[in-house]
Design an enzyme around this catalytic site. Sequence first.
Site, PDB file in Angstrom:
ATOM      1  N   PHE A 120       8.455 -37.177 -14.683  1.00 44.42           N
ATOM      2  CA  PHE A 120       9.588 -38.084 -14.856  1.00 44.42           C
ATOM      3  C   PHE A 120      10.250 -38.458 -13.533  1.00 44.42           C
ATOM      4  CE2 PHE A 120      12.011 -34.198 -14.497  1.00 44.42           C
ATOM      5  CZ  PHE A 120      13.276 -34.581 -14.069  1.00 44.42           C
ATOM      6  N   LYS A 121      10.035 -37.641 -12.508  1.00 46.18           N
ATOM      7  CA  LYS A 121      10.662 -37.930 -11.210  1.00 46.18           C
ATOM      8  C   LYS A 121      10.207 -39.280 -10.647  1.00 46.18           C
ATOM      9  CE  LYS A 121      12.641 -33.858 -11.176  1.00 46.18           C
ATOM     10  NZ  LYS A 121      12.414 -32.763 -10.255  1.00 46.18           N
TER      11      LYS A 121
END
Length: 479
Positions: A120-121
């Site tokens: 998700f980063k």
Amino acid sequence: MKYISTRAASGASAERKSFCEILLEGLAPDGGLYLPESYPRVDDAMLAKWRDVYNKQGYAALAFEVLSLYIDDIPAVDLKAICAKTYTEAVFGTREIVPLKKLQDGLLLEALSNGPTLAFKDMAMQLLGNLFEYELARRGEELNILGATSGDTGSAAEYAMRGKKGVRVFMTSPYGRMSPFQQAQMFSLMDENIHNIAVDGVFDDCQDMVKAVSNDLDFKRKYKIGTVNSINWARLMAQVVYYFAGYFQATQANTEKVSFTVPSGNFGNVCAGHVARMMGLPIDRLVVATNENDVLDEFFRTGVYRVRGSADTHETSSPSMDISKASNFERFVFDLLGRDGARVKALFGDALGKEGRFDLSADPAFMQAATRYGFVSGKSTHTDRLGTIKNTFEKFGVMIDTHTADAVKVAREYLKPGMTMIVLETALPIKFAATIVEALGREPDRPAKFLGIEDLPKRVTRMAADADAIKAYIAQHCA
């Protein structure tokens, strides 16, 4: 739009900065974190407009709408181009960018791991890389990024910054504590502007080194030190967008509310949900899911925030959450305490430094964490996540990673009739293959571009947990 520090004196004396100033700065000079002076409010008409924008024009157009409320020192045409360059189907694999997947009635999974590093980063880091390159070119300057990672931030930052003009990355990580796949993603990069440093210690030691360097203002100015950790407001701001995107996919009308469950170690991901809620997104609950390192769960249950030492930080099968000092938590406490910068400074600058804890259990404000701000929490263990991975795969045919499993386990504790719960996915299962094999007896699927990555040559420097050592390393490689 102006930004202030969480430790700033209130009133006219507080220093106010523009977005592009704080973009390149990281921590404030007083050691605090930047936040908008006030959150922009989204009324029903604007929410309806944004729903239409997302449905018809896509994620990049929605990102422009949201970010425009926070960025007024980049021309709109340029900001729109940056968003369009960042959020493409070619980079993230789907038109929706963050598609929803149904697990069971009332429980949805928001896919945030379709980017270049499968975590998700990427959602924020890809934007940050393009913002850095744009602003540095506009100023004719360079930036040395110093970061700390427990796993996913490092690779996301390095893939976003590799080859970018005017940018060097110095990324610290705890030696031997990341999964083999995570290590390979980072250490196999051979780009000249990427430097990996494996630190003898835990993630909190890496984070302390970054903060120590950031608080040395002379060194920071001389070597133009910036950060990509979630202490950088631009990252958290970018994450706000996918709360709106998830909401629009899960609902038909703005009268509906949803809840979000977020696996959390450093509090950045769920803090973005707090910001979205403060803006007016109809969020009922924000559920914080922790692993055995349950500092945040302990706070939301008891009002006591108690950091752990290196020896007491557990090494778990959801390693990106093996964190006992949640940097972004200061942003929420700032709001919780009525934006009292002096009090926040006393808690985070003094009490934590001297005693390693503070206690708000008797403070009337603590009750507002749940009643006004919607926060609740829960905890998941290794046994829990094995069971959740197995159950989710067998019942729904969906394979989830260890951190997402922590969130699904805790989310089920807070399901209620008529209220949709959206779980924010953290990473693809391949990043934590050993635990998937333990749970399911089979290897997770691996994208073709990552076949054999663990066998690639690696370039990494091992270092003691010493701020002076990292300063010397940066100075040497900026000469």
